[in-house]
Scaffold this motif. Structure first.
Motif, PDB file in Angstrom:
ATOM      1  N   SER A 115       0.834  -1.213   0.000  1.00 23.55           N
ATOM      2  CA  SER A 115       0.000   0.000   0.000  1.00 23.55           C
ATOM      3  C   SER A 115       0.860   1.251   0.000  1.00 23.55           C
ATOM      4  O   SER A 115       0.337   2.365   0.104  1.00 23.55           O
ATOM      5  CB  SER A 115      -0.914   0.027   1.227  1.00 23.55           C
ATOM      6  OG  SER A 115      -1.580  -1.201   1.383  1.00 23.55           O
ATOM      7  N   GLY A 116       2.174   1.101  -0.102  1.00 22.69           N
ATOM      8  CA  GLY A 116       3.098   2.221   0.024  1.00 22.69           C
ATOM      9  C   GLY A 116       2.782   3.369  -0.920  1.00 22.69           C
ATOM     10  O   GLY A 116       2.848   4.541  -0.542  1.00 22.69           O
ATOM     11  N   LEU A 117       2.445   3.030  -2.162  1.00 27.31           N
ATOM     12  CA  LEU A 117       2.185   4.090  -3.121  1.00 27.31           C
ATOM     13  C   LEU A 117       0.963   4.910  -2.701  1.00 27.31           C
ATOM     14  O   LEU A 117       0.966   6.136  -2.807  1.00 27.31           O
ATOM     15  CB  LEU A 117       1.996   3.457  -4.512  1.00 27.31           C
ATOM     16  CG  LEU A 117       1.998   4.378  -5.729  1.00 27.31           C
ATOM     17  CD1 LEU A 117       0.667   5.084  -5.929  1.00 27.31           C
ATOM     18  CD2 LEU A 117       3.137   5.399  -5.699  1.00 27.31           C
ATOM     19  N   LEU A 118      -0.054   4.240  -2.176  1.00 31.83           N
ATOM     20  CA  LEU A 118      -1.250   4.976  -1.727  1.00 31.83           C
ATOM     21  C   LEU A 118      -0.890   5.902  -0.572  1.00 31.83           C
ATOM     22  O   LEU A 118      -1.297   7.066  -0.544  1.00 31.83           O
ATOM     23  CB  LEU A 118      -2.349   4.019  -1.250  1.00 31.83           C
ATOM     24  CG  LEU A 118      -3.031   3.123  -2.278  1.00 31.83           C
ATOM     25  CD1 LEU A 118      -4.163   2.348  -1.608  1.00 31.83           C
ATOM     26  CD2 LEU A 118      -3.580   3.928  -3.437  1.00 31.83           C
ATOM     27  N   MET A 181      -9.165   6.665   1.816  1.00 33.89           N
ATOM     28  CA  MET A 181      -9.470   5.915   3.051  1.00 33.89           C
ATOM     29  C   MET A 181      -8.291   4.969   3.286  1.00 33.89           C
ATOM     30  O   MET A 181      -8.065   4.064   2.484  1.00 33.89           O
ATOM     31  CB  MET A 181     -10.770   5.103   2.896  1.00 33.89           C
ATOM     32  CG  MET A 181     -11.989   5.983   2.723  1.00 33.89           C
ATOM     33  SD  MET A 181     -13.493   5.030   2.408  1.00 33.89           S
ATOM     34  CE  MET A 181     -14.024   4.718   4.069  1.00 33.89           C
ATOM     35  N   MET A 182      -7.543   5.209   4.339  1.00 31.93           N
ATOM     36  CA  MET A 182      -6.339   4.419   4.578  1.00 31.93           C
ATOM     37  C   MET A 182      -6.457   3.678   5.909  1.00 31.93           C
ATOM     38  O   MET A 182      -6.984   4.228   6.880  1.00 31.93           O
ATOM     39  CB  MET A 182      -5.102   5.332   4.629  1.00 31.93           C
ATOM     40  CG  MET A 182      -4.975   6.299   3.469  1.00 31.93           C
ATOM     41  SD  MET A 182      -4.934   5.515   1.854  1.00 31.93           S
ATOM     42  CE  MET A 182      -3.404   4.656   1.983  1.00 31.93           C
ATOM     43  N   HIS A 183      -5.926   2.458   5.934  1.00 30.30           N
ATOM     44  CA  HIS A 183      -6.043   1.621   7.142  1.00 30.30           C
ATOM     45  C   HIS A 183      -4.727   0.912   7.462  1.00 30.30           C
ATOM     46  O   HIS A 183      -3.942   0.603   6.563  1.00 30.30           O
ATOM     47  CB  HIS A 183      -7.112   0.545   6.951  1.00 30.30           C
ATOM     48  CG  HIS A 183      -8.467   1.102   6.719  1.00 30.30           C
ATOM     49  ND1 HIS A 183      -9.256   1.601   7.733  1.00 30.30           N
ATOM     50  CD2 HIS A 183      -9.190   1.255   5.577  1.00 30.30           C
ATOM     51  CE1 HIS A 183     -10.401   2.022   7.232  1.00 30.30           C
ATOM     52  NE2 HIS A 183     -10.384   1.827   5.921  1.00 30.30           N
ATOM     53  N   MET A 230      -9.459  -5.376   0.502  1.00 30.35           N
ATOM     54  CA  MET A 230      -9.282  -4.533  -0.688  1.00 30.35           C
ATOM     55  C   MET A 230     -10.631  -4.245  -1.337  1.00 30.35           C
ATOM     56  O   MET A 230     -10.919  -3.113  -1.736  1.00 30.35           O
ATOM     57  CB  MET A 230      -8.325  -5.190  -1.687  1.00 30.35           C
ATOM     58  CG  MET A 230      -7.772  -4.182  -2.674  1.00 30.35           C
ATOM     59  SD  MET A 230      -6.313  -4.809  -3.510  1.00 30.35           S
ATOM     60  CE  MET A 230      -6.959  -5.047  -5.150  1.00 30.35           C
ATOM     61  N   ALA A 231     -11.482  -5.263  -1.398  1.00 28.17           N
ATOM     62  CA  ALA A 231     -12.811  -5.047  -1.968  1.00 28.17           C
ATOM     63  C   ALA A 231     -13.631  -4.117  -1.064  1.00 28.17           C
ATOM     64  O   ALA A 231     -14.287  -3.186  -1.543  1.00 28.17           O
ATOM     65  CB  ALA A 231     -13.516  -6.387  -2.147  1.00 28.17           C
ATOM     66  N   PHE A 316      -0.678  -5.263   8.611  1.00 32.54           N
ATOM     67  CA  PHE A 316      -1.286  -5.054   7.312  1.00 32.54           C
ATOM     68  C   PHE A 316      -1.549  -3.567   7.059  1.00 32.54           C
ATOM     69  O   PHE A 316      -1.805  -2.813   8.007  1.00 32.54           O
ATOM     70  CB  PHE A 316      -2.621  -5.805   7.201  1.00 32.54           C
ATOM     71  CG  PHE A 316      -2.480  -7.308   7.143  1.00 32.54           C
ATOM     72  CD1 PHE A 316      -1.515  -7.904   6.352  1.00 32.54           C
ATOM     73  CD2 PHE A 316      -3.322  -8.128   7.870  1.00 32.54           C
ATOM     74  CE1 PHE A 316      -1.397  -9.290   6.269  1.00 32.54           C
ATOM     75  CE2 PHE A 316      -3.209  -9.511   7.792  1.00 32.54           C
ATOM     76  CZ  PHE A 316      -2.248 -10.085   6.992  1.00 32.54           C
ATOM     77  N   THR A 317      -1.538  -3.209   5.781  1.00 34.59           N
ATOM     78  CA  THR A 317      -1.928  -1.872   5.358  1.00 34.59           C
ATOM     79  C   THR A 317      -2.904  -2.036   4.206  1.00 34.59           C
ATOM     80  O   THR A 317      -2.778  -2.973   3.415  1.00 34.59           O
ATOM     81  CB  THR A 317      -0.712  -1.093   4.818  1.00 34.59           C
ATOM     82  OG1 THR A 317      -0.118  -1.868   3.768  1.00 34.59           O
ATOM     83  CG2 THR A 317       0.313  -0.827   5.905  1.00 34.59           C
ATOM     84  N   TRP A 318      -3.867  -1.153   4.105  1.00 35.88           N
ATOM     85  CA  TRP A 318      -4.736  -1.177   2.929  1.00 35.88           C
ATOM     86  C   TRP A 318      -5.436   0.164   2.799  1.00 35.88           C
ATOM     87  O   TRP A 318      -5.456   0.969   3.735  1.00 35.88           O
ATOM     88  CB  TRP A 318      -5.731  -2.339   2.975  1.00 35.88           C
ATOM     89  CG  TRP A 318      -6.801  -2.317   4.031  1.00 35.88           C
ATOM     90  CD1 TRP A 318      -8.111  -1.977   3.847  1.00 35.88           C
ATOM     91  CD2 TRP A 318      -6.668  -2.686   5.420  1.00 35.88           C
ATOM     92  NE1 TRP A 318      -8.797  -2.124   5.033  1.00 35.88           N
ATOM     93  CE2 TRP A 318      -7.941  -2.543   6.005  1.00 35.88           C
ATOM     94  CE3 TRP A 318      -5.608  -3.110   6.212  1.00 35.88           C
ATOM     95  CZ2 TRP A 318      -8.183  -2.812   7.355  1.00 35.88           C
ATOM     96  CZ3 TRP A 318      -5.838  -3.371   7.560  1.00 35.88           C
ATOM     97  CH2 TRP A 318      -7.108  -3.224   8.117  1.00 35.88           C
ATOM     98  N   GLY A 319      -5.972   0.401   1.611  1.00 35.64           N
ATOM     99  CA  GLY A 319      -6.634   1.681   1.415  1.00 35.64           C
ATOM    100  C   GLY A 319      -7.123   1.866   0.002  1.00 35.64           C
ATOM    101  O   GLY A 319      -6.913   1.018  -0.869  1.00 35.64           O
ATOM    102  N   SER A 320      -7.824   3.005  -0.182  1.00 38.05           N
ATOM    103  CA  SER A 320      -8.311   3.362  -1.521  1.00 38.05           C
ATOM    104  C   SER A 320      -8.246   4.877  -1.689  1.00 38.05           C
ATOM    105  O   SER A 320      -8.314   5.619  -0.714  1.00 38.05           O
ATOM    106  CB  SER A 320      -9.745   2.866  -1.734  1.00 38.05           C
ATOM    107  OG  SER A 320     -10.590   3.376  -0.721  1.00 38.05           O
TER     108      SER A 320
END
Ligand code: UT7
Length: 330
Positions: A115-118, A181-183, A230-231, A316-320
């Motif tokens: 998720s680094g780029l986000l 939205m980042m987590h 991710m979804a 973990f990292t995730w986001g949109s």
């Protein structure tokens, strides 16, 4: 109100192509297994002595400066998202800036795995939105081959090397990064990490013999979290901004596994031809996947297109991110 618009993108991958057929000779695997379980046919590998992630970032940034007509001295911030820095310090961002003649920038690295780029795009956008920084370059680059164990068939087939760079500039129009939205969930560390090489387990003969300087991944566990989160986060940013499936022109998903990408598109209610997919040729380049996609699709993008970027990774990292594309092809 000032927004941060993407005003340019450039990508770069090294020449060497590692095919599934070559991997068949290295570990007990088959092209058929890799294609069915991941969707990957080949990946690019950076070869040569003393070649680090900065090589990828430098090529991407030099191309970006040239195509956008930006002078290196005009750049006032450069962020590099990577999990494979050239060295633990100094930051790979500093090395890229130096290589590109960028002398007036505040440069630093960001580590949020896939998720680094986000994370870097959101961070860079805040400096642009605040009015303090006018030309911000966000690089996502990884030399994953430097931390892949080529005796571990479950991970070595997935990863590749490559990356790209975005230019962010201010606009007062309704374009650019609209929302994010980042987590983070640090409990995910147990499922995906590199055991040694950091301050907790500095390198020793023992850590090397135990192959602890490579990626450790519990594939199935990570898959389960990735496919759900991710979804979820891609749908959540649409709901939050009242975007319907028909409003979304493109999904730019992290390229970890074709099955995760397909599940995300299905949940968003968009068809596969609106999804940027190049996993077959590049594999999972970690911080590099999103810029490599946007770079390859740049000519198909139109001013005003609603684009959703989504990723999940180690941490973990995730986001949109929801962005409105800011220019037509020249
Ligand atoms: O990008 C950052 C986050 N990372 C991800 O999102 C990756 C998420 N995980 C995945 O994409 C998948 O879990 C993998 C591609 C890593 C693995 O696929 P899988 O369908 O989850 O396979 P598995 O680990 O459950 O293994 C199934 C079987 C096992 O054999 P047995 O125990 O059933 O006999 C493995 O040993 O497949 C075997 N296997 C392989 N067989 C042939 C594992 N790797 C290979 C291989 N070739 N390369």
């Amino acid at each position: 109100m000032i927004r941060a618009a993407i005003t340019g993108i450039h990508g770069w991958v090294p020449d060497y192509v590692l095919s599934n057929q070559e991997l068949e000779k290295m570990v007990d695997t088959t092209d058929e297994w890799i294609m069915t379980r991941t969707g990957i046919k080949e990946r690019h590998i950076l070869k040569g002595k003393d070649q680090g992630t900065s090589v990828i970032g430098t090529q991407a940034v030099l191309g970006l400066l040239e195509k956008t007509g930006t002078k290196p001295e005009e750049v006032d911030m450069l962020i590099c998202a990577t999990v494979t820095p050239d060295m633990l310090f100094p930051a790979t961002a500093n090395i890229i800036s130096h290589n590109c003649g960028i002398k007036n920038a505040f440069s630093f690295d960001m580590n949020a795995a896939c998720s680094g780029l986000l994370y870097a795009l959101v961070t860079g956008s805040k400096f642009v939105e605040s009015g303090t920084h006018k030309k911000v370059i966000v690089v996502g680059a990884d030399k994953m081959s430097s931390i892949v164990d080529y005796t571990d068939r479950a991970t070595c087939v997935i990863f590749g090397d490559g990356g790209g760079a975005f230019l962010l500039e201010p606009t007062t129009e309704e374009f650019g990064i609209m929302d994010s939205m980042m987590h983070t969930d640090g409990s995910g560390m147990i499922h995906l990490h590199q055991k040694a090489g950091g301050s907790m387990r500095p390198p020793t003969h023992e850590t090397i013999d135990a192959r602890e300087h490579y990626i450790y991944q519990e594939g199935q566990a990570v898959f389960k979290f990735a496919v759900t989160n991710m979804a979820d986060v891609a749908v959540a940013i649409m709901d939050k901004n009242n975007l319907k499936s028909e409003d979304v022109a493109w999904l730019v998903p992290h390229q970890a596994n074709m099955r995760i990408i397909e599940a995300t598109a299905r949940r968003m209610g968009i068809s596969k031809d609106q999804v940027m997919i190049n996993i077959e040729r590049f594999g999972n380049t970690t911080s590099g996947t999103l810029p490599l996609c946007v770079w390859e699709w740049e000519k198909q993008l139109r001013k005003g297109d609603n684009i959703i970027l989504a990723a999940f990774g180690g941490g973990f990292t995730w986001g949109s991110i929801w962005l409105k594309w800011a220019y037509d092809p020249s």
